[in-house]
Write a protein that holds these residues in place. Structure first.
Motif, mmCIF file in Angstrom:
data_model
loop_
_atom_site.group_PDB
_atom_site.id
_atom_site.type_symbol
_atom_site.label_atom_id
_atom_site.label_comp_id
_atom_site.label_asym_id
_atom_site.label_seq_id
_atom_site.Cartn_x
_atom_site.Cartn_y
_atom_site.Cartn_z
ATOM 1 N N VAL A 74 -3.748 -15.126 51.260
ATOM 2 C CA VAL A 74 -3.952 -16.434 50.641
ATOM 3 C C VAL A 74 -3.698 -17.470 51.721
ATOM 4 O O VAL A 74 -2.633 -17.487 52.342
ATOM 5 N N VAL A 75 -4.701 -18.303 51.983
ATOM 6 C CA VAL A 75 -4.607 -19.268 53.077
ATOM 7 C C VAL A 75 -3.936 -20.549 52.598
ATOM 8 O O VAL A 75 -2.991 -21.036 53.220
ATOM 9 N N LYS A 76 -4.426 -21.096 51.499
ATOM 10 C CA LYS A 76 -3.937 -22.405 51.062
ATOM 11 C C LYS A 76 -3.900 -22.484 49.545
ATOM 12 O O LYS A 76 -4.800 -21.973 48.871
ATOM 13 N N LEU A 77 -2.871 -23.103 49.038
ATOM 14 C CA LEU A 77 -2.762 -23.410 47.607
ATOM 15 C C LEU A 77 -2.541 -24.914 47.485
ATOM 16 O O LEU A 77 -1.686 -25.467 48.183
ATOM 17 N N VAL A 78 -3.333 -25.557 46.655
ATOM 18 C CA VAL A 78 -3.016 -26.943 46.288
ATOM 19 C C VAL A 78 -2.606 -26.928 44.824
ATOM 20 O O VAL A 78 -3.332 -26.403 43.968
ATOM 21 N N GLY A 79 -1.418 -27.463 44.555
ATOM 22 C CA GLY A 79 -0.909 -27.557 43.188
ATOM 23 C C GLY A 79 -0.843 -29.009 42.766
ATOM 24 O O GLY A 79 -0.081 -29.787 43.355
ATOM 25 N N TYR A 80 -1.655 -29.373 41.791
ATOM 26 C CA TYR A 80 -1.648 -30.721 41.231
ATOM 27 C C TYR A 80 -0.780 -30.700 39.981
ATOM 28 O O TYR A 80 -0.992 -29.881 39.081
ATOM 29 N N VAL A 81 0.185 -31.591 39.913
ATOM 30 C CA VAL A 81 1.091 -31.665 38.768
ATOM 31 C C VAL A 81 0.926 -33.034 38.106
ATOM 32 O O VAL A 81 1.226 -34.065 38.732
ATOM 33 N N ALA A 82 0.439 -33.065 36.869
ATOM 34 C CA ALA A 82 0.352 -34.335 36.135
ATOM 35 C C ALA A 82 1.782 -34.829 35.946
ATOM 36 O O ALA A 82 2.620 -34.129 35.363
ATOM 37 N N SER A 83 2.083 -36.022 36.470
ATOM 38 C CA SER A 83 3.482 -36.426 36.648
ATOM 39 C C SER A 83 3.763 -37.794 36.039
ATOM 40 O O SER A 83 3.028 -38.761 36.268
#
Lengths: 173, 173, 173
Positions: free
Chosen positions: B111-120
């Motif tokens: 796994v190269v990259k993970l982007v985690g978007y968190v509604a905040s």
């Protein structure tokens, strides 16, 4: 049918690739991939509409700001941003300084990824509908090569007050 | 120990790859990389929880909206979104139309990259703790191949009101 | 003139690559590309400033939060985050565990993409000016190899309350 043919059938012309707002370039090619800068729905260098997208007609985008942008209007803006992104890809394929033109899009093997950022009012969760404007345009212009992976995200604000921003990763020949 | 073995040991089954919400595809392979679409914590096509993540128990996510989502609950949702992302990668590796299944994950090199978007909610800055749910799941299922670069970002809103969205770039054999 | 020379001329030293906040790694190389994790403007492991960026001097970033961060101050923070990103790239090039140092940056062929996330107050649309701090630093250190495609996005909140976060995709030899 070429991308240029499809653009003509849609009554669209590839715009001049927008000039970056600052110290960066419109797109970079690395191997068989082109990464674009985030594209705004600029037309002739200006935004026709600013604000954040929401359902509550007439409410301000922020205190003292322009009215909320209707999701259907935002969908059209996403389409415009995607057209700008294609212009940027075409210019990158034609080489430094050149404008590319629609013929250069024949060298697009596949749109790999689209990220659609939607400036969103609290509680607006219709980002997919908005970003579909960009996704549909890619399919209409590029056919199967326009089918892409996608992330749609609702953000707080975008450059110049743009309601949407679209970036692409494209595989090229 | 294979990814399929680890999933079984965790009591997890790879779900059916979620169907895109609109005019795009779940994942695209280009060369040795697979880019996934942003994945929501859908289970059987539905979100168990909606809202934005915050510390203030019981406060609304937005005016008239569901209550704020607890960070620990959001961490579990990030785990679910990451499992969906693995399902999407497996399906892409198995080829068009096929479901892949956990065996296809043996072809994940890294796994190269993970982007985690968190509604905040305003002032919520615990995105790393939330996205750790996704990062940990990748390590548990893929071992060293699950170690990735990562960005965690707090956004205004996500599709369908999802509290989290996860996208991956994966190197495959 | 090497990147190390330019750093010295700027009076800058490449910092120790920041340690990830959780279960991930600072950067992953796949083929000729290095993907970094999102980098915060940490100095010696701490943030000098927290909050969201906005024009209204003295207003709180959120109820009970620190004052809004001035866009010019945020621009400097983006510069610091970009320096951390270069440190992470250098460490990745030097191999697992090693610190790399500026000499490793000679193997950077090109910065391909920069995404700059700016924690933004409602109505703040000056993200390009803020992210220019990062873009300019890359040019100053890497010369033409520092010219990149870029997306600038205004988000709700960032890890630890950071005003900015910067991630890179870099082509390496």
């Amino acid at each position: 049918m070429t991308a240029a043919d499809r653009l003509a059938a849609l009554g669209l012309a590839l715009p001049t690739a927008p000039v970056p707002l600052a110290a960066y370039v419109p797109a970079v090619r690395t191997g068989s991939l082109v990464f674009t800068s985030g594209q705004l729905p600029l037309v002739d260098g200006a935004l026709a509409v600013t604000g954040v997208v929401g359902e509550e007609a007439g409410a301000p985008s922020w205190p003292g700001g322009p009215p909320l942008v209707d999701p259907d209007a935002a969908r059209e803006l996403a389409r415009t941003a995607a057209l700008n992104a294609l212009a940027v890809v075409a210019a990158a394929l034609a080489g430094a300084g050149a404008e590319g033109g629609a013929a250069a899009l024949e060298r697009v093997v596949r749109v790999v990824k689209l990220v659609g950022y939607v400036a969103s009012a609290p509680g607006f969760t219709g980002q997919p509908r908005v970003v579909d404007g960009a996704s549909a345009l890619l399919g209409e212009v590029l056919g199967d090569a326009g089918r892409h992976a996608r992330s749609a995200v609702g953000v707080a604000a975008l450059p110049l007050g743009a309601p949407v921003e679209v970036e692409l990763v494209v595989e090229v020949a």
